[in-house]
Scaffold this motif. Structure first.
Motif, PDB file in Angstrom:
ATOM      1  N   VAL A  48     -33.462  25.180 -52.909  1.00  0.00           N
ATOM      2  CA  VAL A  48     -32.124  25.587 -52.634  1.00  0.00           C
ATOM      3  C   VAL A  48     -31.677  26.719 -52.700  1.00  0.00           C
ATOM      4  CG1 VAL A  48     -29.682  24.365 -53.090  1.00  0.00           C
ATOM      5  CG2 VAL A  48     -31.591  23.002 -53.618  1.00  0.00           C
ATOM      6  N   SER A 106     -32.060  31.487 -55.367  1.00  0.00           N
ATOM      7  CA  SER A 106     -31.946  29.900 -55.579  1.00  0.00           C
ATOM      8  C   SER A 106     -30.515  29.910 -56.185  1.00  0.00           C
ATOM      9  CB  SER A 106     -33.049  29.824 -56.669  1.00  0.00           C
ATOM     10  OG  SER A 106     -32.724  28.281 -56.918  1.00  0.00           O
ATOM     11  N   VAL A 107     -29.877  28.744 -55.993  1.00  0.00           N
ATOM     12  CA  VAL A 107     -28.414  28.689 -56.658  1.00  0.00           C
ATOM     13  C   VAL A 107     -28.841  28.191 -57.865  1.00  0.00           C
ATOM     14  CG1 VAL A 107     -27.558  27.813 -54.171  1.00  0.00           C
ATOM     15  CG2 VAL A 107     -28.460  26.134 -55.874  1.00  0.00           C
ATOM     16  N   PHE A 108     -29.974  27.796 -58.417  1.00  0.00           N
ATOM     17  CA  PHE A 108     -30.037  27.756 -59.677  1.00  0.00           C
ATOM     18  C   PHE A 108     -30.589  28.747 -60.711  1.00  0.00           C
ATOM     19  CE2 PHE A 108     -31.904  23.827 -57.470  1.00  0.00           C
ATOM     20  CZ  PHE A 108     -30.791  23.000 -57.460  1.00  0.00           C
ATOM     21  N   CYS A 118     -29.458  14.488 -61.023  1.00  0.00           N
ATOM     22  CA  CYS A 118     -29.238  16.036 -61.190  1.00  0.00           C
ATOM     23  C   CYS A 118     -29.245  16.561 -62.752  1.00  0.00           C
ATOM     24  CB  CYS A 118     -28.108  16.437 -60.313  1.00  0.00           C
ATOM     25  SG  CYS A 118     -26.709  15.551 -60.452  1.00  0.00           S
ATOM     26  N   CYS A 137     -21.394  15.980 -61.523  1.00  0.00           N
ATOM     27  CA  CYS A 137     -22.234  14.661 -61.997  1.00  0.00           C
ATOM     28  C   CYS A 137     -23.190  15.230 -62.922  1.00  0.00           C
ATOM     29  CB  CYS A 137     -22.937  14.457 -60.504  1.00  0.00           C
ATOM     30  SG  CYS A 137     -23.366  15.724 -59.609  1.00  0.00           S
ATOM     31  N   HIS A 138     -23.063  16.498 -63.460  1.00  0.00           N
ATOM     32  CA  HIS A 138     -24.335  16.816 -64.286  1.00  0.00           C
ATOM     33  C   HIS A 138     -23.517  18.125 -65.076  1.00  0.00           C
ATOM     34  CE1 HIS A 138     -24.562  19.677 -61.020  1.00  0.00           C
ATOM     35  NE2 HIS A 138     -24.534  20.839 -62.048  1.00  0.00           N
ATOM     36  N   SER A 165     -35.656  18.324 -51.657  1.00  0.00           N
ATOM     37  CA  SER A 165     -34.910  19.094 -52.684  1.00  0.00           C
ATOM     38  C   SER A 165     -33.579  18.066 -53.462  1.00  0.00           C
ATOM     39  CB  SER A 165     -33.989  20.203 -52.097  1.00  0.00           C
ATOM     40  OG  SER A 165     -33.036  19.831 -51.427  1.00  0.00           O
ATOM     41  N   THR A 166     -33.548  17.001 -52.915  1.00  0.00           N
ATOM     42  CA  THR A 166     -32.493  15.880 -53.299  1.00  0.00           C
ATOM     43  C   THR A 166     -31.079  16.356 -52.807  1.00  0.00           C
ATOM     44  OG1 THR A 166     -31.516  16.875 -55.414  1.00  0.00           O
ATOM     45  CG2 THR A 166     -33.687  15.296 -55.443  1.00  0.00           C
ATOM     46  N   GLU A 221     -32.350  18.672 -63.163  1.00  0.00           N
ATOM     47  CA  GLU A 221     -32.542  19.953 -62.464  1.00  0.00           C
ATOM     48  C   GLU A 221     -31.509  21.138 -63.101  1.00  0.00           C
ATOM     49  OE1 GLU A 221     -32.433  19.982 -58.026  1.00  0.00           O
ATOM     50  OE2 GLU A 221     -31.687  18.030 -58.182  1.00  0.00           O
ATOM     51  N   HIS A 279     -23.327  15.440 -56.163  1.00  0.00           N
ATOM     52  CA  HIS A 279     -23.893  16.438 -56.606  1.00  0.00           C
ATOM     53  C   HIS A 279     -23.997  17.542 -55.716  1.00  0.00           C
ATOM     54  CE1 HIS A 279     -27.298  18.436 -58.554  1.00  0.00           C
ATOM     55  NE2 HIS A 279     -28.166  18.281 -57.535  1.00  0.00           N
TER      56      HIS A 279
END
Ligand code: GTP
Ligand code: MG
Ligand code: ZN
Ligand code: ZN
Lengths: 118, 224
Positions: A106, B12-14, B128, B96-97, A37-38, B131, A2
């Motif tokens: 993150v 945020s990276v998201f 993940c 992985c996602h 946050s994993t 997320e 990830h």
């Protein structure tokens, strides 16, 4: 695994900022990463080294990880407590009616850059 | 001379993915394509469940499937052979996602004008995929009996974002100490609105309920 995905997002974001600011080289990227946050900082750094060195503007660039503590809130007694030490159970009143306030971040905090003099 | 400086980003990276996902959702709405994101651990029965489900609904609505896999196309071929519908493989290149951008690239390879329902079989992983918003209308997940009924406690985020949780492999219930009642309780702790549907994808038991949920969903969404 990830972490590699996260690294690709970081690279995309900082490259964009570099382009907008006439940056020649980025020497350091600082991240704010929540305790829950994993994302595992050590894995993130390993993936970073591998991926960043493939990018001209990021060659040799250091990744610094700043860990942010996780804090939960108890609905019953309306107090805060550290999540990692106590999980979902409030240490003040033993209630289970709790939720995470912060510690899931993150985030890219800032980058240290060399820019061409105008 | 070079100038050294610090540029603050504080992002945020998201963040970009959330934007991409919302844009994709709006676009799909306009095109009338309902996107379902199906997640689970590896091997819990996503492909088997999809085959059973699709064969129950393919005469009523037009279905297409995108199979995300790190590096093979066995699932896409399996779906095509067992159902005859359009099915493509998305290679995630080690990721992985799937994120919204990768989902969009996959959708570009489907004939969307002939599709009412597009189903994305996400990468097998309970962490993940939860997320990363793919831009789907709904999220579904499969939990299989051998994985244990305490998974909602261990992967809270995944269960909190799913609108439906399919409990698969109920045929092996006698061999495991899986407690369906407890499992349902744990799921509802994470998400009080989640619908729980026990099935056996191997025999098809219970699959009608999932197929009906999906048909109702697509129908309702189209008429909104
Ligand atoms: N006993 C039993 N086995 C099942 C059931 N559903 C699926 N299986 C078996 O579980 C295995 C995995 O099923 P798949 O449908 O390939 O699972 P998947 O989630 O798509 O797997 P990945 O794509 O590899 O993550 C296969 O051997 C299936 O035959 C079920 O209801 N009962
Ligand atoms: Mg599969
Ligand atoms: Zn991932
Ligand atoms: Zn309390």
């Amino acid at each position: 695994m990830h972490e590699l995905g996260i690294v690709f997002y970081i690279i995309r974001d900082v490259k964009e900022v570099a382009e907008q600011n006439n940056v020649k080289r980025i020497s350091k990227v600082t991240m704010d990463i929540g305790e829950v946050s994993t994302v595992i900082p050590e894995y993130l750094k390993d993936c970073w080294r591998w991926a960043a060195d493939k990018e001209e503007v990021l060659r040799g660039c250091e990744l610094e990880v700043n860990t942010l503590p996780a804090v939960s809130f108890c609905e019953d007694c309306r107090k805060e407590f550290p999540t990692v030490a106590h999980g979902k159970t409030c240490p003040h009143c033993s209630g289970g009616n709790t939720y995470l306030l912060r510690g899931n971040e993150v985030e890219i905090r800032d980058i240290e850059v060399y820019s061409n003099e105008q | 001379m070079d100038q050294v400086g610090v540029i603050e980003i504080k992002k945020s990276v998201f963040a970009d993915n959330e934007q991409d996902a919302n844009a994709l959702r709006a676009e799909l709405k306009q095109k009338g394509v309902y996107l379902l994101n199906l997640m689970s651990s590896p091997g819990s029965g996503k492909t088997t469940t999809l085959i059973q489900t699709i064969n129950r609904i393919k005469d009523k609505i037009r279905v297409a499937v995108m199979e995300a896999d790190i590096d093979s196309d066995v699932d896409a071929i399996k779906i095509k052979e067992a159902t005859g519908i359009e099915s493509i493989q998305l290679h995630t290149g080690g990721m992985c996602h799937l994120d919204a951008e990768m989902t969009r690239q996959g959708l570009d390879n489907l004939t969307l004008e002939n599709t009412d329902l597009a189903i994305l079989e996400n990468v097998g992983n309970l962490v993940c995929p939860a997320e990363f918003d793919t831009g789907s209308c709904r999220n579904a997940m499969i939990l299989s009996v051998p994985e244990g009924h305490d998974k909602p406690l261990k992967y809270p985020l995944m269960f909190s974002i799913c609108d439906v949780v399919v409990i698969n492999k109920i045929d092996v219930m006698p061999y495991f100490d899986f407690d369906l009642e407890k499992c349902t309780e744990y799921i509802h702790m994470r998400n009080p609105k989640a619908k729980v549907i026990p099935i056996c994808a191997k025999t098809g038991e219970g699959v009608d309920a999932f197929a009906q949920w999906l048909l109702d969903e697509v129908h309702e969404w189209k008429n909104q």
